[in-house]
Structures are given as C-alpha cells and as structure tokens.
Design an enzyme around this catalytic site. Structure first.
Site, short mmCIF file in Angstrom:
data_model
loop_
_atom_site.label_atom_id
_atom_site.label_comp_id
_atom_site.label_asym_id
_atom_site.label_seq_id
_atom_site.Cartn_x
_atom_site.Cartn_y
_atom_site.Cartn_z
N HIS A 62 4.20 -0.77 3.02
CA HIS A 62 3.47 0.43 3.32
C HIS A 62 2.00 0.40 3.66
CE1 HIS A 62 6.34 1.91 0.18
NE2 HIS A 62 7.42 1.72 1.42
N LYS A 72 -7.04 -0.43 -1.24
CA LYS A 72 -6.71 -0.13 -2.43
C LYS A 72 -6.64 -1.28 -3.36
CE LYS A 72 -1.96 1.66 -0.51
NZ LYS A 72 -0.70 1.30 -0.07
N TYR A 132 -2.61 2.10 -8.87
CA TYR A 132 -3.79 1.67 -7.92
C TYR A 132 -4.60 2.76 -7.45
CZ TYR A 132 0.09 3.76 -4.55
OH TYR A 132 0.85 4.16 -4.12
N ASP A 170 12.88 2.72 2.87
CA ASP A 170 12.21 1.16 2.98
C ASP A 170 13.24 0.28 3.64
OD1 ASP A 170 9.67 2.16 2.11
OD2 ASP A 170 10.04 1.09 0.03
#
Length: 183
Positions: A62, A72, A132, A170
C-alpha cells in the site's frame, strides 16, 4: 538508537537501545531529534495505526499518493513479521526494488519507510500486533497499491503462497507497471 541505511535511499532499519533488568525492559521507541541527527531526515509523525493479524496474513503493498503521501516508522509489538518496503519513486535509481527485514517483538527492530514507497508485511508468527507512525493523515482518495506477487518485482515472502490470507482488495491490486502514479 542505531540506524542502518538499507540499499534503498532514505529507507532505514532503526534499532532502539533496550535496557533490560530483573523487571523486564525499557526503551525509547522514537526520538525525533536523535532520528534526524542519525538519518538527516526531518519527520514529524501525526498519526499512529495498529493492527492485529493471524499467521499467514499479508497486508499490502500500500501507499498514498500526492500531497497525502506518507512516511512510516513501523514495528511489531507482539509476534513476528516479514516487512517489505518497495521503492516506487519514478526517478529513483532503485525504482522497483524492494528491501525486506524480519521485525519482531524480540528483536525490537523498526523500519523507516519514506514517502514514495509502497509497504506491506506478512505475519510469520501465530499472531502479530503491528504498529506504525505516519507523517501524514490517511486519505482514502489517495490510496494506491501494488500486487504482492508482481512477477517483475519477485518479492521473496518466505512463505507458501497457498497458505496466505489476503484481503479481496489486496488480491486485485495492479502490477507496478499499471499502478497509480505516486505524484
């Protein structure tokens, strides 16, 4: 904090100093000033996310596009994952290349994934809690993704494909060559 550059520019493995004693351990999981001193990256995180998944769950790959792109800092609170960062910056010398690292609650390693990268992970332990920090807020309209098994990228997920648990969303992500531009 120990910071190790990966072969992908701007992507770093971060290992906090962990202090153990008879009570357990203490660590500073992130320090903005020290991170900038060691990486040269000035990042200010604005959103934290957490997921809990079973063995074989693959989330990704992603990314966010345009003004909503996100850097991130990822880590595992419980369990173990194979974490993957994929360089999708069109002008990068490492465009289309990936870096993977095992992150676990045991090794306390973290991965800094800069803007312009796709990101995903696969749970290797019975369960894993993944955490995250993001330097930009999530924006649904800016979502992008790349199919986890794109043959041109050939990510070694170190897991048998028939045992993967992947969301319907996904499973139909495009190949890198057909993906949404990041800028």
């Amino acid at each position: 904090m120990k910071v190790t550059p990966t072969p992908l520019e701007g992507c770093f493995v971060v290992e906090p100093n962990v202090l153990y004693d008879e009570r357990g351990y203490f660590m500073e999981s992130f320090n903005e000033k020290r991170f900038e001193e060691r990486t040269g990256v000035n990042v200010h995180f604005v959103q934290d996310n957490q997921s809990h998944s079973a063995k074989g769950v693959l989330r990704g790959l992603h990314y966010q596009t345009g003004e909503h792109a996100q850097a991130k800092l990822v880590r595992v609170l419980q369990g173990e994952v194979l974490d993957v960062a994929l360089d999708i910056r069109p002008d990068s010398a490492t465009f289309g290349q990936y870096f993977s690292v095992v992150l676990s609650s045991e090794n306390q390693k973290q991965l800094f994934v800069p803007r312009g990268f796709a990101h995903g992970f696969l749970v290797l332990s019975e369960t894993a809690t993944f955490f995250y920090k993001c330097d930009n807020f999530y924006n649904k309209e800016s979502e992008g993704g790349i199919l986890f098994n794109d043959p041109e990228i050939a990510i070694d997920w170190q897991f048998q494909g028939e045992h993967l648990i992947i969301s319907d969303k996904d499973k139909v992500l495009p190949l890198l060559k057909n993906s949404r531009p990041i800028w």
